[in-house]
Write an enzyme that holds these catalytic residues in place. Sequence first.
Site, PDB file in Angstrom:
ATOM      1  N   ASN A  74       0.930  -1.189  -0.063  1.00 24.81           N
ATOM      2  CA  ASN A  74      -0.066  -0.071  -0.097  1.00 24.81           C
ATOM      3  C   ASN A  74       0.945   1.364  -0.103  1.00 24.81           C
ATOM      4  O   ASN A  74       2.156   1.338  -0.073  1.00 24.81           O
ATOM      5  CB  ASN A  74      -0.993  -0.100   1.005  1.00 24.81           C
ATOM      6  CG  ASN A  74      -0.037  -0.209   2.549  1.00 24.81           C
ATOM      7  OD1 ASN A  74       0.580   0.653   2.810  1.00 24.81           O
ATOM      8  ND2 ASN A  74      -0.429  -1.323   3.231  1.00 24.81           N
ATOM      9  N   LYS A  93       7.762 -17.641 -10.398  1.00 23.33           N
ATOM     10  CA  LYS A  93       7.021 -16.565 -11.125  1.00 23.33           C
ATOM     11  C   LYS A  93       5.618 -17.093 -11.946  1.00 23.33           C
ATOM     12  O   LYS A  93       5.920 -18.041 -12.531  1.00 23.33           O
ATOM     13  CB  LYS A  93       7.761 -15.628 -12.125  1.00 23.33           C
ATOM     14  CG  LYS A  93       7.144 -14.549 -12.659  1.00 23.33           C
ATOM     15  CD  LYS A  93       8.035 -13.800 -13.456  1.00 23.33           C
ATOM     16  CE  LYS A  93       7.116 -12.746 -14.412  1.00 23.33           C
ATOM     17  NZ  LYS A  93       7.761 -11.997 -15.223  1.00 23.33           N
ATOM     18  N   PRO A  95      -2.765 -11.684  10.791  1.00 24.15           N
ATOM     19  CA  PRO A  95      -2.911 -11.534  12.236  1.00 24.15           C
ATOM     20  C   PRO A  95      -2.957  -9.930  12.510  1.00 24.15           C
ATOM     21  O   PRO A  95      -2.185  -9.270  11.681  1.00 24.15           O
ATOM     22  CB  PRO A  95      -1.620 -12.080  12.873  1.00 24.15           C
ATOM     23  CG  PRO A  95      -0.713 -11.982  11.789  1.00 24.15           C
ATOM     24  CD  PRO A  95      -1.431 -12.204  10.542  1.00 24.15           C
TER      25      PRO A  95
HETATM   26  O1  C5P Z   1      -7.555  -2.756  11.392  1.00 22.97           O
HETATM   27  P1  C5P Z   1      -7.131  -1.460  10.874  1.00 22.97           P
HETATM   28  O2  C5P Z   1      -5.866  -1.664   9.741  1.00 22.97           O
HETATM   29  O3  C5P Z   1      -8.024  -0.643  10.147  1.00 22.97           O
HETATM   30  O4  C5P Z   1      -6.502  -1.011  12.082  1.00 22.97           O
HETATM   31  C1  C5P Z   1      -5.342   0.149  12.097  1.00 22.97           C
HETATM   32  C2  C5P Z   1      -4.498  -0.006  13.325  1.00 22.97           C
HETATM   33  O5  C5P Z   1      -4.380  -1.547  13.607  1.00 22.97           O
HETATM   34  C3  C5P Z   1      -3.353   0.593  13.163  1.00 22.97           C
HETATM   35  O6  C5P Z   1      -2.681   0.992  14.465  1.00 22.97           O
HETATM   36  C4  C5P Z   1      -2.314  -0.568  12.614  1.00 22.97           C
HETATM   37  O7  C5P Z   1      -1.002  -0.420  12.843  1.00 22.97           O
HETATM   38  C5  C5P Z   1      -2.864  -1.790  13.294  1.00 22.97           C
HETATM   39  N1  C5P Z   1      -3.013  -3.120  12.648  1.00 22.97           N
HETATM   40  C6  C5P Z   1      -2.106  -3.925  13.280  1.00 22.97           C
HETATM   41  N2  C5P Z   1      -2.121  -5.307  12.226  1.00 22.97           N
HETATM   42  C7  C5P Z   1      -3.152  -5.614  11.516  1.00 22.97           C
HETATM   43  C8  C5P Z   1      -3.912  -4.513  10.940  1.00 22.97           C
HETATM   44  C9  C5P Z   1      -3.739  -3.412  11.727  1.00 22.97           C
HETATM   45  O8  C5P Z   1      -1.527  -3.987  14.079  1.00 22.97           O
HETATM   46  N3  C5P Z   1      -3.211  -6.728  10.853  1.00 22.97           N
END
Ligand code: C5P
Length: 410
Positions: A215, A294, A312
């Site tokens: 991203n 690939k 996770p």
């Molecule tokens: O679930 P979402 O991505 O919307 O939440 C964002 C927050 O959760 C951020 O603090 C991000 O670093 C953390 N996060 C995480 N592990 C994930 C997804 C998000 O620590 N798998």
Amino acid sequence: MNTFDLQGKHIVLGLTGGVACYKAAQLCRDLQREGATVQVVMTEAATHFITEVTMQALSGRPVFTSQWDARPDNNMAHIHLSREADAVLIAPCSADFIAKLAQGRADELLSLLCLARPLESTPLLLSPAMNREMWSHPATQRNLDQVAADGAVVLGVGTGDQACGETGDGRMLEPADIVTELIAHFQPKRLTGRKVLVTAGPTFEAIDPVRGITNHSSGKMGFAIARAAQEAGAEVLLIAGPVQLPTPHGVQRVDVVSAQDMMAATQQALPWATVLIATAAVADWRPASASQQKIKKDGSGEVPDLHFVENPDILKSAAQSARAQAGELYCVGFAAESQDLVANAQHKRARKGVPLLVGNIGPTAFGRDDNQLILVDAQGVTELPRASKLLLARQLVAELARRLDPLKAA
Ligand code: C5P
């Protein structure tokens, strides 16, 4: 990038004898670029390595080299130089000069003004530079302990090639690092004793050896928070996804690629941490199995049949841990939203089970050097208006420190 963090500060830059004097010219410039005015004072030894002419031209002020300099009205250069300084920075600081400071000697202007400076209000920072044998000699180490006990701030040294042809510890820090140390010195020490773990950047989920899903997160906000926490006196470990950013000075960094890597690195560090700030934009899903080779386009128009599994949730699992529940680990989450920021942030705070959730609008934050934040906690919503990410990170650190106060620093 200059932050003008030294705006209004007057720095006495002292040079002592050493080849690293050549870096003092750059240091003088870098201090000015951050907004400081610089008064150069040189020992006689330093003038053998770089001229007063160079340092005067760069600093825009006459250089002082002698305690008998008659220019000050009262003929007391050591008093007026040390009284107008916000800090005295000696770079390079030789082994001999450290020995002099350790003994409180004052037989030339620079050591004299160090001794004459008001101890409470005028910090003395030393950036040592010397041959590795001189550095590791017990006499030098003893003297360093002494000057530190007497209130000087001894900066670290670099490792690597030395002018004498040897390799080891004792190189002067690079000018940019010295400026960063000085800027940090002026920041309030709100997080002393805290161990702060920061996750930052995107993750990369492999589809095959050459492709993956990631991203637009640049990692800049997380890196700024790591720097701000370090400036505030915390020990900081930064777990970074794939980003092209320099490690903030004084911060430990672990590089990871995927969400699972980030989870493993975070789990390993969590028993050590007292604060987790999860800024990473972790991929929600990863391909169920990455192809070892690939995936080829065969011309038939058929597209790969990709299946995904959920990654996770690093933050949520940390927030549910026994230490977090016992108040020994304070977890801060981030939310990058595209609309309804307050409602989404409040919802995310509850879903993640964290005491503090920081929200920002993703499309106006990704990759930029500025941002605007909202802080959502049990008390309500606090807005931090648009500013540089470093300034916001410092404000966030201040807000965090207020919330941590009831907790004991580990
Ligand atoms: O679930 P979402 O991505 O919307 O939440 C964002 C927050 O959760 C951020 O603090 C991000 O670093 C953390 N996060 C995480 N592990 C994930 C997804 C998000 O620590 N798998």
